[in-house]
Design a protein around this motif. Sequence first.
Motif, short mmCIF file in Angstrom:
data_model
loop_
_atom_site.label_atom_id
_atom_site.label_comp_id
_atom_site.label_asym_id
_atom_site.label_seq_id
_atom_site.Cartn_x
_atom_site.Cartn_y
_atom_site.Cartn_z
N THR A 119 -9.23 12.20 -3.73
CA THR A 119 -10.70 12.14 -3.64
C THR A 119 -11.22 10.71 -3.81
N GLY A 120 -10.34 9.71 -3.74
CA GLY A 120 -10.82 8.32 -3.71
C GLY A 120 -10.49 7.47 -4.92
N PHE A 121 -9.83 8.05 -5.94
CA PHE A 121 -9.42 7.27 -7.11
C PHE A 121 -8.32 6.29 -6.68
N GLU A 122 -8.43 5.03 -7.13
CA GLU A 122 -7.44 4.03 -6.71
C GLU A 122 -6.69 3.45 -7.90
N ILE A 123 -5.41 3.20 -7.69
CA ILE A 123 -4.57 2.62 -8.75
C ILE A 123 -3.97 1.33 -8.20
N SER A 124 -4.11 0.23 -8.95
CA SER A 124 -3.51 -1.04 -8.53
C SER A 124 -2.51 -1.48 -9.58
N ILE A 125 -1.41 -2.06 -9.14
CA ILE A 125 -0.41 -2.62 -10.05
C ILE A 125 -0.36 -4.11 -9.76
N ILE A 126 -0.68 -4.93 -10.78
CA ILE A 126 -0.72 -6.38 -10.57
C ILE A 126 -0.04 -7.11 -11.72
N SER A 127 0.27 -8.37 -11.49
CA SER A 127 0.74 -9.22 -12.58
C SER A 127 -0.47 -9.95 -13.16
N MET A 128 -0.58 -9.97 -14.50
CA MET A 128 -1.63 -10.80 -15.11
C MET A 128 -1.00 -11.95 -15.87
N ASN A 129 0.19 -12.36 -15.40
CA ASN A 129 0.86 -13.51 -16.02
C ASN A 129 0.16 -14.81 -15.67
N SER A 130 -0.58 -14.81 -14.55
CA SER A 130 -1.32 -16.03 -14.25
C SER A 130 -2.80 -15.71 -14.04
N TYR A 131 -3.64 -16.61 -14.54
CA TYR A 131 -5.09 -16.41 -14.53
C TYR A 131 -5.61 -16.28 -13.10
N LYS A 182 -0.58 -10.40 -3.53
CA LYS A 182 0.62 -9.78 -4.12
C LYS A 182 0.24 -8.72 -5.14
N PHE A 183 0.24 -7.48 -4.71
CA PHE A 183 -0.05 -6.37 -5.63
C PHE A 183 0.31 -5.08 -4.90
N THR A 184 0.33 -3.97 -5.62
CA THR A 184 0.55 -2.67 -4.98
C THR A 184 -0.68 -1.81 -5.24
N LYS A 185 -1.21 -1.21 -4.19
CA LYS A 185 -2.33 -0.27 -4.37
C LYS A 185 -1.87 1.11 -3.98
N ILE A 186 -2.19 2.09 -4.86
CA ILE A 186 -1.89 3.50 -4.55
C ILE A 186 -3.24 4.17 -4.33
N ALA A 187 -3.46 4.64 -3.12
CA ALA A 187 -4.75 5.26 -2.77
C ALA A 187 -4.47 6.38 -1.76
N ARG A 188 -5.53 7.06 -1.35
CA ARG A 188 -5.29 8.20 -0.45
C ARG A 188 -4.89 7.73 0.94
N ASN A 212 0.83 -1.21 0.00
CA ASN A 212 0.00 0.00 0.00
C ASN A 212 0.86 1.25 0.00
N LEU A 213 0.49 2.18 -0.87
CA LEU A 213 1.20 3.46 -0.93
C LEU A 213 0.16 4.56 -0.93
N ASN A 214 0.37 5.60 -0.13
CA ASN A 214 -0.47 6.77 -0.34
C ASN A 214 0.35 7.74 -1.18
N ILE A 215 -0.21 8.88 -1.51
CA ILE A 215 0.45 9.76 -2.47
C ILE A 215 1.78 10.30 -1.93
#
Length: 273
Positions: free
Chosen positions: A242-254, A267-273, A201-204
């Motif tokens: 104001t609540g917009f969320e960004i996620s970074i994920i791998s889609m190498n596996s279904y 296993k992912f990174t979320k950037i949110a407030r 998790n990351l905030n701005i």
Amino acid sequence: MGHAKNLTIIKLGGALLTNKSVPYTSNDAVIKEIAREIKECLASGLIEDLIIVHGVGSFGHPPVLEHKLHHGFKGTHQLIPLSQTQLIVNKFRFFLANELINVGIPVNLFHSSSIFTSEKMRISNFFLDSIKGFLSIGMVPLIGGDMLSDNKMGFCVGSGDQILTLLSKELDADQMIFATDVSGIHEADPKLNPNSPIINNLNIQDLEQVMTNMDNSKLKDASGAMKGKLQSLLVLKEQIKTGFEISIISMNSYGNLISLLKGDLKKFTKIAR
């Protein structure tokens, strides 16, 4: 005309869709799985309105570098190579569109060069009415990296990440998902250091700190590509607040996208407030 439902923008990275080390090679099996998984998310209501932005990876970079198109217009000798580059990238676009349509996703293929113009590699003008219109009837706009007309350079490479942030802002998207071949932002480059922990998790404020850390010695492995992505996200600072969320994920596996949207992915990174 705003969007009526929740708008998700997914960026399918060039490193995920293509083999970046072999020119003009797509990761066909991965693309088929991605199409199937996105279809499942739409069918089950995990995603309502959707725009897909795609990288062009090993279909765009080789001809651009070979003909030095990234330096802008230098003379008419570049025009046929520019046409050929467009054609090569379009073959890949058609392949990708075809795979998505085959599983029942109603994509509408857009060319960035018809929508955006730039000035010194920064998008300066755009026309989004057509995208809004097709979105409003339930189609899925599919749009990717392209050579854009540039009023100072003649033409330039249009960055998918710039297009992504602009669409998120102008269309008031609810969330953005970066699907790539790594599971998020790691403390060091996972390709060089496989045990490097993921930052979940990351905030701005953290995001700005991570950017600074990527320049320091401990993190000198962190990939330039990831740094460029993060740099482009700083433009969305006010929206994130104001609540917009960004996620970074791998889609190498279904299943990773489904798990993310259900709140189960580890296993992912979320950037949110």
